[in-house]
Motif scaffolding. Structure first.
Motif, PDB file in Angstrom:
ATOM      1  N   VAL A 121      35.447  32.828  34.802  1.00 35.01           N
ATOM      2  CA  VAL A 121      36.083  33.632  33.754  1.00 35.01           C
ATOM      3  C   VAL A 121      35.686  35.098  33.947  1.00 35.01           C
ATOM      4  CG1 VAL A 121      36.219  34.044  31.263  1.00 35.01           C
ATOM      5  CG2 VAL A 121      36.015  31.696  32.133  1.00 35.01           C
ATOM      6  N   LEU A 122      36.704  35.973  34.102  1.00 39.63           N
ATOM      7  CA  LEU A 122      36.451  37.407  34.214  1.00 39.63           C
ATOM      8  C   LEU A 122      36.971  38.084  32.950  1.00 39.63           C
ATOM      9  CD1 LEU A 122      37.738  38.059  37.871  1.00 39.63           C
ATOM     10  CD2 LEU A 122      35.496  37.248  37.146  1.00 39.63           C
ATOM     11  N   ILE A 123      36.165  38.975  32.383  1.00 39.53           N
ATOM     12  CA  ILE A 123      36.573  39.677  31.161  1.00 39.53           C
ATOM     13  C   ILE A 123      36.777  41.146  31.481  1.00 39.53           C
ATOM     14  CG2 ILE A 123      35.884  40.339  28.820  1.00 39.53           C
ATOM     15  CD1 ILE A 123      34.236  37.795  28.677  1.00 39.53           C
ATOM     16  N   LEU A 124      37.940  41.678  31.114  1.00 39.36           N
ATOM     17  CA  LEU A 124      38.211  43.101  31.265  1.00 39.36           C
ATOM     18  C   LEU A 124      38.583  43.653  29.902  1.00 39.36           C
ATOM     19  CD1 LEU A 124      39.968  41.803  34.091  1.00 39.36           C
ATOM     20  CD2 LEU A 124      39.416  44.188  34.550  1.00 39.36           C
ATOM     21  N   ASP A 149      37.903  46.736  26.424  1.00 42.48           N
ATOM     22  CA  ASP A 149      37.248  47.851  25.759  1.00 42.48           C
ATOM     23  C   ASP A 149      35.924  47.483  25.090  1.00 42.48           C
ATOM     24  OD1 ASP A 149      38.175  46.372  23.624  1.00 42.48           O
ATOM     25  OD2 ASP A 149      39.736  47.793  23.056  1.00 42.48           O
ATOM     26  N   THR A 150      35.497  46.231  25.215  1.00 43.39           N
ATOM     27  CA  THR A 150      34.166  45.894  24.684  1.00 43.39           C
ATOM     28  C   THR A 150      33.189  45.553  25.803  1.00 43.39           C
ATOM     29  OG1 THR A 150      34.823  43.590  24.372  1.00 43.39           O
ATOM     30  CG2 THR A 150      34.996  45.035  22.447  1.00 43.39           C
ATOM     31  N   VAL A 151      33.634  45.705  27.059  1.00 40.37           N
ATOM     32  CA  VAL A 151      32.733  45.392  28.175  1.00 40.37           C
ATOM     33  C   VAL A 151      31.705  46.515  28.335  1.00 40.37           C
ATOM     34  CG1 VAL A 151      32.563  45.023  30.674  1.00 40.37           C
ATOM     35  CG2 VAL A 151      34.404  43.942  29.372  1.00 40.37           C
ATOM     36  N   SER A 152      30.443  46.109  28.384  1.00 41.51           N
ATOM     37  CA  SER A 152      29.315  47.040  28.520  1.00 41.51           C
ATOM     38  C   SER A 152      29.438  47.866  29.791  1.00 41.51           C
ATOM     39  CB  SER A 152      28.030  46.201  28.553  1.00 41.51           C
ATOM     40  OG  SER A 152      27.005  46.840  29.261  1.00 41.51           O
ATOM     41  N   PRO A 153      28.909  49.097  29.771  1.00 39.26           N
ATOM     42  CA  PRO A 153      28.877  49.863  31.033  1.00 39.26           C
ATOM     43  C   PRO A 153      27.871  49.295  32.028  1.00 39.26           C
ATOM     44  CG  PRO A 153      27.853  51.119  29.240  1.00 39.26           C
ATOM     45  CD  PRO A 153      28.440  49.886  28.627  1.00 39.26           C
ATOM     46  N   GLY A 154      26.977  48.405  31.608  1.00 40.85           N
ATOM     47  CA  GLY A 154      26.066  47.782  32.566  1.00 40.85           C
ATOM     48  C   GLY A 154      24.690  47.533  31.995  1.00 40.85           C
ATOM     49  N   TYR A 155      23.780  47.130  32.888  1.00 42.62           N
ATOM     50  CA  TYR A 155      22.405  46.854  32.481  1.00 42.62           C
ATOM     51  C   TYR A 155      21.580  48.129  32.523  1.00 42.62           C
ATOM     52  CZ  TYR A 155      23.849  42.037  33.258  1.00 42.62           C
ATOM     53  OH  TYR A 155      24.513  40.849  33.212  1.00 42.62           O
ATOM     54  N   PHE A 156      20.706  48.281  31.551  1.00 36.90           N
ATOM     55  CA  PHE A 156      19.877  49.480  31.431  1.00 36.90           C
ATOM     56  C   PHE A 156      18.965  49.627  32.645  1.00 36.90           C
ATOM     57  CE2 PHE A 156      16.112  51.699  29.627  1.00 36.90           C
ATOM     58  CZ  PHE A 156      16.738  52.889  29.314  1.00 36.90           C
ATOM     59  N   ARG A 157      19.113  50.732  33.348  1.00 40.96           N
ATOM     60  CA  ARG A 157      18.272  51.062  34.502  1.00 40.96           C
ATOM     61  C   ARG A 157      18.158  49.920  35.499  1.00 40.96           C
ATOM     62  NH1 ARG A 157      13.553  54.380  31.382  1.00 40.96           N
ATOM     63  NH2 ARG A 157      14.844  56.159  30.879  1.00 40.96           N
ATOM     64  N   ASP A 158      19.278  49.272  35.783  1.00 43.90           N
ATOM     65  CA  ASP A 158      19.259  48.193  36.768  1.00 43.90           C
ATOM     66  C   ASP A 158      20.594  48.217  37.517  1.00 43.90           C
ATOM     67  OD1 ASP A 158      18.963  45.899  38.277  1.00 43.90           O
ATOM     68  OD2 ASP A 158      17.970  44.795  36.665  1.00 43.90           O
ATOM     69  N   LEU A 159      20.687  49.160  38.428  1.00 44.72           N
ATOM     70  CA  LEU A 159      21.935  49.382  39.144  1.00 44.72           C
ATOM     71  C   LEU A 159      22.320  48.162  39.984  1.00 44.72           C
ATOM     72  CD1 LEU A 159      23.955  51.673  39.361  1.00 44.72           C
ATOM     73  CD2 LEU A 159      22.832  52.373  41.484  1.00 44.72           C
ATOM     74  N   PHE A 190      32.442  45.213  37.333  1.00 43.54           N
ATOM     75  CA  PHE A 190      33.388  45.815  38.274  1.00 43.54           C
ATOM     76  C   PHE A 190      34.389  46.662  37.495  1.00 43.54           C
ATOM     77  CE2 PHE A 190      37.012  43.096  37.243  1.00 43.54           C
ATOM     78  CZ  PHE A 190      36.389  41.997  36.669  1.00 43.54           C
ATOM     79  N   THR A 191      35.154  47.449  38.221  1.00 43.29           N
ATOM     80  CA  THR A 191      36.181  48.264  37.572  1.00 43.29           C
ATOM     81  C   THR A 191      37.546  47.699  37.927  1.00 43.29           C
ATOM     82  OG1 THR A 191      34.727  50.144  37.816  1.00 43.29           O
ATOM     83  CG2 THR A 191      37.001  50.615  37.232  1.00 43.29           C
ATOM     84  N   GLY A 192      38.326  47.400  36.906  1.00 41.25           N
ATOM     85  CA  GLY A 192      39.649  46.817  37.127  1.00 41.25           C
ATOM     86  C   GLY A 192      40.722  47.890  37.168  1.00 41.25           C
ATOM     87  N   TYR A 193      41.973  47.479  37.002  1.00 36.93           N
ATOM     88  CA  TYR A 193      43.104  48.413  37.003  1.00 36.93           C
ATOM     89  C   TYR A 193      42.906  49.507  35.976  1.00 36.93           C
ATOM     90  CZ  TYR A 193      45.481  44.794  39.652  1.00 36.93           C
ATOM     91  OH  TYR A 193      45.812  43.883  40.601  1.00 36.93           O
ATOM     92  N   GLU A 194      43.305  50.717  36.327  1.00 39.14           N
ATOM     93  CA  GLU A 194      43.241  51.867  35.430  1.00 39.14           C
ATOM     94  C   GLU A 194      41.843  52.089  34.870  1.00 39.14           C
ATOM     95  OE1 GLU A 194      46.286  50.955  32.629  1.00 39.14           O
ATOM     96  OE2 GLU A 194      47.888  51.323  34.074  1.00 39.14           O
ATOM     97  N   GLY A 195      40.839  51.758  35.648  1.00 39.00           N
ATOM     98  CA  GLY A 195      39.470  52.069  35.262  1.00 39.00           C
ATOM     99  C   GLY A 195      38.882  51.217  34.154  1.00 39.00           C
TER     100      GLY A 195
END
Lengths: 81, 496
Positions: free
Chosen positions: B340-343, B345-355, B363-368
């Motif tokens: 299951v992939l979720i795209l 406006d509620t998807v987090s920008p990522g994990y804190f200080r864990d690139l 990941f970045t989907g269509y239109e960012g």
């Protein structure tokens, strides 16, 4: 000695009933299929250094925990002689 | 930010309305706004305005929401840490957050973090919230700024801090406030999950967003179901938010029904699979209440799908759907492995200080648009309802067969007399040697001892091929739960 055999048997059958009921029919009760039987023989070899080929004994001879213990013990005796 | 505007508006219009209540006290909307503003003023004077996160350490005191809002209003995201966490985990999280100043509004035991930390204890927090500088140049929060950071347990054991932005939360609340047919202003929510578990975001912020009252039950009260029910009854709880496991614990108490809890309008579930048996029992005990199943990972702000469970779904049996994606969210099923992939406006920008972990999962989907790989497997039915089938890391390979452990669990629960089930792999000589099934049974229907275990295996054999039958069935009085009230499968894996 019996205890070590039972530990292996319980590990293979994954049910404590093998200790509680020495006369339970392992195949019939779904506790040991043919693959489990082969794994059991491998473990016995690892533990005691005796080799029993799956074809050497009939299913009837190893139907229950009590019978299995008998077979393994008698093989161990033979080895010592 | 719309959430803050709404809280301020409720404080102005109906200030004496109770915003949050637990056994140790309550706070009105007026005081929530006023005190969090003063504490924010204190924080602004105390700390550089660098947007760094702040740990708020506590449990269910009314000062917790005050601290959360104070952090946000002073330009700092907050990171909730529950007093029930282990010391190791608490220190791991503090290390990652990297901020030496900590708010601990519920304790004077400020030593738990170790040396080098400045911990503002109960008295000082309270004082700062009463007497902090009134003037507060409350910055208009940019939507991309972080609102909270909630840590989830990484599979490697190192916690991962999920960053949720103001926009993420706002998009979530626009949708969650419309659940169960729409939350009316001035409703009453149950708050049961620790704040360090993002399920609590559903009740706390959906509650504050709708001018409702949040009724919090602490861990001690949760141990005594009759006392807890009396507390919920006295507080007229309308919206029940919990994990399914927590509701199952309550269902074990025969008095848990609509005669005692007259005001319940809906049960909202998230955090783990809702078994059809649990839904059926709730429908039976609370015929007038809605049962709503939702789904989503912490990485996408609590949940992104919802559906009302109907009697028809329960009659059909099998797995229950988790619903349709909310507006602004798109769900895709990866063709090769059904992930299951979720795209949206509620998807987090990522994990804190864990690139590294961020790049592995996001990941970045269509239109960012931001996307997240959930690690869950699922499928859609012809009506467009999503079903969760399991987890990629809950698939095992046994004698060449691929087995979904969740699938075995679902089928165990179809057996009459089995009320709960958890299936875990067991490792033999360094590899997966089979499955252990832990079950809770109704002793009137399933005999004790070997005959009970055999019966369960035989009944399961009518539903599944033989390679899917767990070798070992272990009957327990209850399944162990984690601090977040989910079934503790890791602990079961260590049980032999």
């Amino acid at each position: 000695m019996e205890e070590r055999i039972l530990t292996i048997l319980e590990d293979i059958c994954r049910d404590p009933v093998v200790r509680e009921d020495p006369d339970i029919d392992l195949m019939e009760e779904g506790l040991m299929d043919s693959l489990d039987y082969v794994n059991f023989l491998i473990d016995i070899e690892d533990e005691f250094g005796i080799i029993i080929a799956p074809t050497e004994v009939t299913r009837e001879e190893v139907a229950t925990p009590a019978k299995i213990i008998q077979v393994v013990l008698s093989r161990l005796d033979e080895m010592e002689e | 930010m719309e959430l803050l505007k709404r809280i301020e508006e409720t404080a102005r219009r109906d200030g004496s309305r109770s915003a949050y209540r637990s056994r140790d006290g309550e706070i009105s909307y007026r005081d929530l706004w006023e005190n969090s503003g003063r504490l924010a003023g204190y924080l602004q004077e105390k700390l550089p305005s660098d947007g760094s996160p702040l740990i708020v350490y506590g449990h269910k005191s009314f000062m917790m929401p005050v601290c959360f809002l104070a952090c946000v209003r002073s330009g700092h995201p907050y990171c909730p840490v529950d007093t029930g966490m282990t010391k190791t985990r608490i220190r791991d999280i503090a290390g990652i957050v990297g901020q030496l100043f900590i708010l601990a509004p519920e304790t004077e035991d400020t030593g738990i973090f170790g040396s080098g930390y400045e911990v503002l204890g109960q008295k000082e927090c309270f004082q700062a919230a009463q007497e902090g500088p009134k003037i507060l140049n409350c910055p208009e929060r940019n939507g991309e700024e972080s609102f909270y950071i909630i840590f989830t347990s990484g599979s490697t054991g190192k916690p991962k801090g999920v960053v949720i932005t103001c926009d993420n939360l706002e998009h979530y609340l626009q949708w969650s406030s419309g659940l169960a047919g729409g939350i009316a202003e001035g409703s009453v929510f149950l708050d049961q999950a620790p704040f360090s578990f993002d399920l609590s975001v559903m009740d706390l912020y959906t509650g504050l967003y709708t001018g409702s009252t949040v009724i919090a039950v602490d861990k001690t009260l949760q141990q005594d179901s009759l006392a807890m029910m009396a507390f919920l009854t006295a507080n007229h709880v309308e919206y029940w938010v919990s994990t399914p496991s927590f509701a199952e614990v309550c269902l074990a108490e025969p008095q848990f029904d609509e005669i005692r809890l007259k005001t319940i309008k809906a049960f909202l579930f998230c955090g783990e699979t809702l078994p059809v048996k649990t839904a059926a029992m709730l429908k039976n005990r609370f015929p007038a209440a809605k049962v709503i199943n939702t789904y989503g990972p912490t990485e996408s702000t609590v949940c992104v799908t919802a559906v009302e469970i109907t009697n028809e779904m329960i009659r059909r049996g099998g797995a229950l759907p988790v619903g349709m994606p909310k507006p602004g969210t798109k769900i895709l099923i990866q063709p090769d492995n059904q992930e299951v992939l979720i795209l949206g406006d509620t998807v987090s920008p990522g994990y804190f200080r864990d690139l590294e972990k961020t790049e592995a999962a996001f990941f970045t989907g269509y239109e960012g648009v931001c996307g997240y790989r959930t690690g869950d497997t699922g499928h859609f039915d012809e009506e467009g309802l999503l079903y969760c089938d399991g987890r990629l890391d809950r698939q095992i390979k046994l004698h060449g067969y691929r087995i979904e452990l969740d699938d075995v669990e679902t089928n165990l629960l179809k057996i009459d007399g089995v009320s709960q089930a958890a299936v875990v792999p067991f490792v033999r000589k360094g590899k997966v040697g089979g499955m252990n099934a832990f079950v809770v049974v109704d002793q009137c229907q399933i005999p004790q001892g070997f005959h009970g275990r055999k019966r369960i295996r035989e009944e399961l054999g009518k539903l599944l091929p033989s390679y899917m039958i767990p070798k070992r069935v272990i009957i327990l009085d209850e399944l162990p739960l984690t601090a977040n009230d989910k079934i503790d499968r890791k602990r079961l894996e260590r049980t032999r």
